[in-house]
Design a protein around this motif. Structure first.
Motif, PDB file in Angstrom:
ATOM      1  N   THR A 136       0.839  -1.207   0.000  1.00  0.00           N
ATOM      2  CA  THR A 136       0.000   0.000   0.000  1.00  0.00           C
ATOM      3  C   THR A 136       0.871   1.255   0.000  1.00  0.00           C
ATOM      4  O   THR A 136       0.662   2.181  -0.808  1.00  0.00           O
ATOM      5  CB  THR A 136      -0.912   0.015   1.253  1.00  0.00           C
ATOM      6  OG1 THR A 136      -1.617  -1.220   1.320  1.00  0.00           O
ATOM      7  CG2 THR A 136      -1.884   1.169   1.215  1.00  0.00           C
ATOM      8  N   ASP A 195      10.158   2.712   6.182  1.00  0.00           N
ATOM      9  CA  ASP A 195       9.630   1.469   6.758  1.00  0.00           C
ATOM     10  C   ASP A 195      10.457   1.094   7.971  1.00  0.00           C
ATOM     11  O   ASP A 195      11.682   1.242   7.967  1.00  0.00           O
ATOM     12  CB  ASP A 195       9.661   0.315   5.748  1.00  0.00           C
ATOM     13  CG  ASP A 195       8.761  -0.827   6.231  1.00  0.00           C
ATOM     14  OD1 ASP A 195       7.647  -0.963   5.707  1.00  0.00           O
ATOM     15  OD2 ASP A 195       9.158  -1.555   7.176  1.00  0.00           O
ATOM     16  N   LYS A 196       9.781   0.596   8.984  1.00  0.00           N
ATOM     17  CA  LYS A 196      10.509   0.262  10.217  1.00  0.00           C
ATOM     18  C   LYS A 196      11.420  -0.948  10.014  1.00  0.00           C
ATOM     19  O   LYS A 196      12.417  -1.103  10.695  1.00  0.00           O
ATOM     20  CB  LYS A 196       9.539   0.017  11.365  1.00  0.00           C
ATOM     21  CG  LYS A 196       8.860  -1.330  11.434  1.00  0.00           C
ATOM     22  CD  LYS A 196       7.878  -1.323  12.605  1.00  0.00           C
ATOM     23  CE  LYS A 196       7.131  -2.628  12.700  1.00  0.00           C
ATOM     24  NZ  LYS A 196       7.661  -3.522  13.707  1.00  0.00           N
ATOM     25  N   THR A 245       2.845  -7.657   6.231  1.00  0.00           N
ATOM     26  CA  THR A 245       1.903  -8.573   5.575  1.00  0.00           C
ATOM     27  C   THR A 245       2.289  -8.821   4.113  1.00  0.00           C
ATOM     28  O   THR A 245       2.030  -9.902   3.577  1.00  0.00           O
ATOM     29  CB  THR A 245       0.485  -7.969   5.641  1.00  0.00           C
ATOM     30  OG1 THR A 245       0.241  -7.544   6.981  1.00  0.00           O
ATOM     31  CG2 THR A 245      -0.572  -8.980   5.238  1.00  0.00           C
ATOM     32  N   SER A 246       2.918  -7.834   3.505  1.00  0.00           N
ATOM     33  CA  SER A 246       3.190  -7.927   2.066  1.00  0.00           C
ATOM     34  C   SER A 246       4.232  -8.975   1.680  1.00  0.00           C
ATOM     35  O   SER A 246       4.482  -9.184   0.490  1.00  0.00           O
ATOM     36  CB  SER A 246       3.575  -6.553   1.505  1.00  0.00           C
ATOM     37  OG  SER A 246       2.482  -5.678   1.661  1.00  0.00           O
ATOM     38  N   SER A 285      -0.769 -15.048   0.035  1.00  0.00           N
ATOM     39  CA  SER A 285      -0.807 -16.297  -0.747  1.00  0.00           C
ATOM     40  C   SER A 285      -0.167 -16.087  -2.117  1.00  0.00           C
ATOM     41  O   SER A 285      -0.147 -16.982  -2.954  1.00  0.00           O
ATOM     42  CB  SER A 285      -2.249 -16.769  -0.937  1.00  0.00           C
ATOM     43  OG  SER A 285      -2.886 -16.912   0.301  1.00  0.00           O
ATOM     44  N   MET A 318      -1.097 -14.352  -4.685  1.00  0.00           N
ATOM     45  CA  MET A 318      -1.978 -14.423  -5.850  1.00  0.00           C
ATOM     46  C   MET A 318      -2.481 -13.023  -6.214  1.00  0.00           C
ATOM     47  O   MET A 318      -2.776 -12.208  -5.336  1.00  0.00           O
ATOM     48  CB  MET A 318      -3.169 -15.321  -5.547  1.00  0.00           C
ATOM     49  CG  MET A 318      -2.781 -16.780  -5.511  1.00  0.00           C
ATOM     50  SD  MET A 318      -4.186 -17.819  -5.777  1.00  0.00           S
ATOM     51  CE  MET A 318      -4.920 -17.797  -4.193  1.00  0.00           C
ATOM     52  N   ALA A 327       9.030   5.071  12.122  1.00  0.00           N
ATOM     53  CA  ALA A 327       8.448   6.331  12.605  1.00  0.00           C
ATOM     54  C   ALA A 327       8.104   6.087  14.065  1.00  0.00           C
ATOM     55  O   ALA A 327       7.316   5.209  14.383  1.00  0.00           O
ATOM     56  CB  ALA A 327       7.203   6.663  11.802  1.00  0.00           C
ATOM     57  N   THR A 375      -3.870  -7.363  -4.640  1.00  0.00           N
ATOM     58  CA  THR A 375      -4.321  -7.214  -6.018  1.00  0.00           C
ATOM     59  C   THR A 375      -4.835  -5.807  -6.307  1.00  0.00           C
ATOM     60  O   THR A 375      -4.622  -5.271  -7.390  1.00  0.00           O
ATOM     61  CB  THR A 375      -5.454  -8.236  -6.273  1.00  0.00           C
ATOM     62  OG1 THR A 375      -4.990  -9.527  -5.893  1.00  0.00           O
ATOM     63  CG2 THR A 375      -5.907  -8.234  -7.703  1.00  0.00           C
TER      64      THR A 375
END
Ligand SMILES: Cc1cc2nc3c(=O)[nH]c(=O)nc-3n(C[C@H](O)[C@H](O)[C@H](O)COP(=O)(O)OP(=O)(O)OC[C@H]3O[C@@H](n4cnc5c(N)ncnc54)[C@H](O)[C@@H]3O)c2cc1C
Length: 521
Positions: free
Chosen positions: A23, A42-43, A50-51, A55, A57, A188, A366
């Motif tokens: 995101t 990004d930490k 999660t990325s 799965s 797809m 952050a 997606t």
């Protein structure tokens, strides 16, 4: 590749994005393309939340039809078409077998109706062929390894797949290319406020420990499962609910296709997805109350998935000793009263918990590109500037080759073969690196001894370890061996495989201690 956290002091930025999952990555890339001055932090590493745990797809989500989420499915299928067009190296088709049994709670005609609807919602121009119905005999002939006890026949249908951590990396690299300041391993610590307005964040550089005041006109909190930690006490109730999903990495299935199975125990759908010549088995769906940093896969979760595989493939096809690796991740969904985690909506929303602080909730890999386009639209509204509009859907992905993709892929394979790669490694390299393959090939030209595989079973070379640090922003062994190369996912039972790469990193880059530590789930 040089990492320059000091650049974060060069504000004010129009936009600060906290969180470099898919995101945040699309948001930063899109905003930079529209001409904004952007910072992304990004930490951990790009895609390390999660990325990296999906799965993998790019799909409409056949199972969401059961929850009547037709709009979500149609939208995702549209993105599937678009992403496979702008990134053919990144998003490619996979076919699934779907057996139907006498004992299924869902009758065969209902599966058929679902697949017809899926094809219809997909529309034309999709990268995959429409579904196919197979009689009992034809299904059993084509998939002899799938249990045929009580089989009534079955179907096949197509979706797309990807390497999620590399997908995120590519989009972050695109943002950087468009002028964004992108710094990983930079948490952050807190938001900066001017009265009620958010005006950036205090960011810590993990390696030096230094704190940097990042000044920004608008901030997007794309910290996924950690997002609410940044706005403590601002809301009486949690607005998000965390749902955990576990996957196992298993040996290859006998054929090229994946498998879509409905578990008769609870009616849930579980996939077997071919990936880098092995199989991803998942997922579970359960509420998660803990901190997303402490995720582990439990033996019960593993046993649940193996039980389903046992039923689908026959007892003894796989056992616990066949598990090559396992991983888990958490979805951040809107907190609803619905009790069953599988039934919670995957719809995406944009919240604005504080002035000039935007916070996306829910969504899917997606559809993240299209969601990011809406975030950036809102950023322009808050900036009160004319919005030139989103172009990410009209341009090739940052590492996509131009022109005839198949011809390009063939050329890269031939080049790789000439440089000492075997055919499988040469082909995967084209898909994994896209146009950045030229750096990889140059490295192979200079260091031909690195063209060898890290381990004979997997199509990754020792040269990729160096490439990850030199060209792909990897800062730690975990970045290299979990995300740039998904080696840790396949080698949980054999520490020697990763150990040889850790030694290479130590020798080549003089990395020590925390940079070399590996964290297994
Ligand atoms: C088990 C599972 C399977 C899934 N499968 C699919 C699938 O097959 N297809 C699909 O389309 N979708 C799938 N999804 C959904 C998809 O993975 C998610 O929608 C998507 O990855 C969410 O990305 P994100 O960027 O919002 O969050 P994340 O990827 O979690 O990104 C958040 C980032 O913020 C960073 N961060 C956190 N706190 C801070 C801070 N204070 N400072 C700086 N950075 C911070 C984190 O390190 C992290 O990298 C799946 C989800 C799960 C859980």
């Amino acid at each position: 590749m040089q990492r320059k956290p000091k650049k974060l002091t060069q504000g004010p930025f129009d936009l600060l994005v906290i969180g470099g999952g898919i995101t945040g990555a699309w948001t930063a890339y899109d905003a930079a393309r529209r001409g904004l001055k952007v910072a992304l932090v990004d930490k951990g590493d790009w895609g390390s939340g999660t990325s990296q745990s999906s799965s993998k797809m790019i799909h409409g989500g056949l199972r969401y039809l059961e929850n009547y989420e037709f709009g979500l499915v149609r939208h995702s299928l549209g993105e599937r078409r678009l992403l496979s067009r702008i990134g053919p190296h990144r998003v490619f088709p996979v076919r699934f077998a779907m057996p139907s049994y006498k004992t299924d709670a869902v009758p065969r005609w209902q599966f058929k109706a679902g697949l017809m609807l899926y094809d219809w919602l997909a529309g034309s121009g999709q990268p995959v062929a429409k579904h196919e119905s197979l009689s009992r005999k034809r299904f059993a002939e084509r998939y002899p390894y799938i249990t045929d006890d009580g089989l009534r026949g079955g179907f096949t249908y197509g979706d797309c797949q990807e390497d999620d951590a590399r997908f995120t990396l590519e989009v972050v690299a695109g943002a950087q290319r468009m002028g964004a300041t992108v710094i990983n391993h930079a948490p952050a610590e807190e938001l900066r406020r001017a009265g009620q307005r958010v005006v950036g964040a205090v960011v810590r550089d993990r390696f030096s420990g230094e704190l940097v005041d990042v000044s920004a006109k608008v901030t997007v909190n794309a910290a996924g499962p950690w997002a609410e930690e940044l706005v403590p006490g601002e809301r009486a109730n949690r607005i998000t609910r965390l749902v955990k999903g576990v996957h196992l990495l298993m040996p290859p299935l006998p054929g090229p296709d994946g498998l879509f199975i409905t578990n008769p125990e609870d009616g849930r759908v579980v996939f077997m997805i071919p990936w880098y010549g092995r199989t991803i088995l998942g997922t579970t769906d359960s509420d998660y109350q803990g901190n997303a940093d402490d995720l582990v896969v439990t033996d019960d979760e593993q046993a649940y998935l193996l039980r389903i595989a046992d039923r689908a493939l026959g007892h003894g096809f796989w056992s616990a000793s066949d598990v090559l690796g396992r991983y888990s991740g958490v979805r951040t969904l809107r907190n609803e009263t619905e009790e069953n985690a599988s039934k919670l909506s995957r719809e995406w929303e944009l919240d604005e918990p504080l002035e000039n602080l935007l916070m996306p909730i829910g969504g899917k890999y997606t559809s993240a590109r299209a969601d990011a386009a809406k975030i950036v639209e809102r950023v322009f509204q808050r900036l009160k500037q004319a919005d030139p509009g989103c172009t990410t859907g009209r341009r090739p992905m940052p590492w996509a080759p131009l022109g005839d993709f198949d011809a390009w892929r063939k050329r890269q394979c031939d080049r790789g073969l000439a440089l000492g790669l075997d055919a499988e490694c040469a082909d995967w390299a084209a898909l994994r690196f896209g146009v950045k393959i030229r750096h990889y090939h140059r490295l192979l030209g200079k260091r031909p001894e690195l063209a060898t595989r890290i381990t004979p079973e997997l199509p990754f070379t020792r040269a990729e370890v160096l490439h990850a640090v030199n060209y792909e922003m990897a800062q730690t062994a975990q970045d290299v061996l979990r995300r740039r190369i998904p080696l840790m996912l396949f080698s949980q039972q054999s520490a020697a495989i990763t150990e040889s790469c850790v030694q290479l990193l130590e020798q080549e880059f003089d990395w020590r201690d925390e940079r070399l530590e590996l964290h297994w789930q």
